[in-house]
Design an enzyme around this catalytic site. Sequence first.
Site, mmCIF file in Angstrom:
data_model
loop_
_atom_site.group_PDB
_atom_site.id
_atom_site.type_symbol
_atom_site.label_atom_id
_atom_site.label_comp_id
_atom_site.label_asym_id
_atom_site.label_seq_id
_atom_site.Cartn_x
_atom_site.Cartn_y
_atom_site.Cartn_z
ATOM 1 N N GLY A 15 -24.523 3.668 3.200
ATOM 2 C CA GLY A 15 -23.586 4.023 2.144
ATOM 3 C C GLY A 15 -23.957 3.412 0.816
ATOM 4 O O GLY A 15 -23.754 2.452 0.536
ATOM 5 N N VAL A 16 -24.522 4.210 -0.102
ATOM 6 C CA VAL A 16 -25.117 3.846 -1.296
ATOM 7 C C VAL A 16 -24.411 4.724 -2.399
ATOM 8 O O VAL A 16 -24.721 5.397 -3.271
ATOM 9 C CB VAL A 16 -26.415 4.261 -1.311
ATOM 10 C CG1 VAL A 16 -27.342 2.954 -0.975
ATOM 11 C CG2 VAL A 16 -27.121 5.504 -0.670
ATOM 12 N N GLY A 17 -23.003 4.899 -2.078
ATOM 13 C CA GLY A 17 -22.290 5.632 -3.184
ATOM 14 C C GLY A 17 -21.898 4.678 -4.193
ATOM 15 O O GLY A 17 -22.693 3.792 -4.813
ATOM 16 N N VAL A 62 -19.777 1.651 -4.379
ATOM 17 C CA VAL A 62 -20.239 0.245 -4.402
ATOM 18 C C VAL A 62 -21.729 0.261 -4.062
ATOM 19 O O VAL A 62 -22.414 -0.717 -4.683
ATOM 20 C CB VAL A 62 -19.396 -0.259 -3.473
ATOM 21 C CG1 VAL A 62 -19.672 -1.820 -3.321
ATOM 22 C CG2 VAL A 62 -17.923 -0.334 -3.992
ATOM 23 N N LYS A 100 0.782 -1.151 0.033
ATOM 24 C CA LYS A 100 0.011 0.231 -0.055
ATOM 25 C C LYS A 100 0.961 1.237 -0.074
ATOM 26 O O LYS A 100 2.015 1.054 0.654
ATOM 27 C CB LYS A 100 -0.786 -0.129 1.300
ATOM 28 C CG LYS A 100 -1.959 0.928 1.105
ATOM 29 C CD LYS A 100 -3.387 0.039 0.341
ATOM 30 C CE LYS A 100 -4.475 0.760 0.195
ATOM 31 N NZ LYS A 100 -5.717 -0.224 -0.147
#
Length: 361
Positions: free
Chosen positions: A188-190, A192, A88
């Site tokens: 969270g419905v962004g 993904v 990372k």
Amino acid sequence: MTDVTDGVLHTLFPSDQGGHEQVVLCQDRASGLKAVIAIHSTALGPALGGTRFYPYATEEEAVADALNLSRGMSYKNAMAGLDHGGGKAVIIGDPETIKSEKLLLAYGRFVESLGGRYVTACDVGTYVADMDVVARETRWATGRSPENGGAGDSSVLTAYGVFQGMRASAQHLWGDPTLRGRKVGIAGVGKVGHHLVEHLLQDGAEVVITDVRQESVRRILDKHPGKVTAVTDTDALIRTEGLEVYAPCALGGALNDDSVPVLTAKVVCGAANNQLAHPGVEKDLADRGILYAPDYVVNAGGVIQVADELHGFDFDRCKAKASKIFDTTLAIFARAKIDGIPPAAAADRIAEQRMAEARLH
């Protein structure tokens, strides 16, 4: 004399993160780039993991994040069946103010200098367009646009993998791999989450959503009038009466000392990274009889997609690999039952076993 336990080398090498093969500190004064590239393991192959661009409060915090995230990628890639270790990178600074073509090109040169030991991709603060720039200086950048030979947005397969994890959870708990008639809550419905809504509706689930961005909620409600309901916030969602599956798809730390005791769902399966706020939360979930599908297993669709770019992206091939998340999740639940441990610990054991076996060859 300085205590060696407080020194930078103690942080990087004998750290409680399991030790890292290589940690590279990168600086380019001309562009303002300051970055950390952490390679946790290359036992299974070149380290693969995204680049996070974030205004860390301190440089120590940035290093700690790189170490934690790279170790997590070793486990994610191992469980996804990829021939990649974990890595990372973090770029220190506010991407809204310091991100520039010059900076991204300088970063690309540092990635290239590692000779393929580290393969990068998008993460928080970096996007497909950024990877297109980085790729001008290195062949080891994935998550690029289709116009530049990449796979584009990885959220489609991430959501698909989470849905497979949910199906496996339903199979394990209720004996049927479907969410039909089940009440599923998505926080969270962004990028993904909105794809996950589609899978669940097609499967016949009852969907409840929430998001800090009202426009994201409105988009879903307008597209599916009467089929989706919304609640005010995550606190209301996790307390929803009759909720059977909770899908955290926003920020990490969703499962903590405050949320777990009041969670009404019997299954937790979502796309967010690092859902367990601290060690011990997995046991709290198990003690309450809540089945937890480990986040780094079910949300691996995205990393499966970016890894495939190195071989010439093929969506159908990637979707077939992401479909295996169903079998992997079931195997984790089975191992957890045999060993008498929570699923998160079982996933860790399986990943560690794969990495250990690779080191012997």
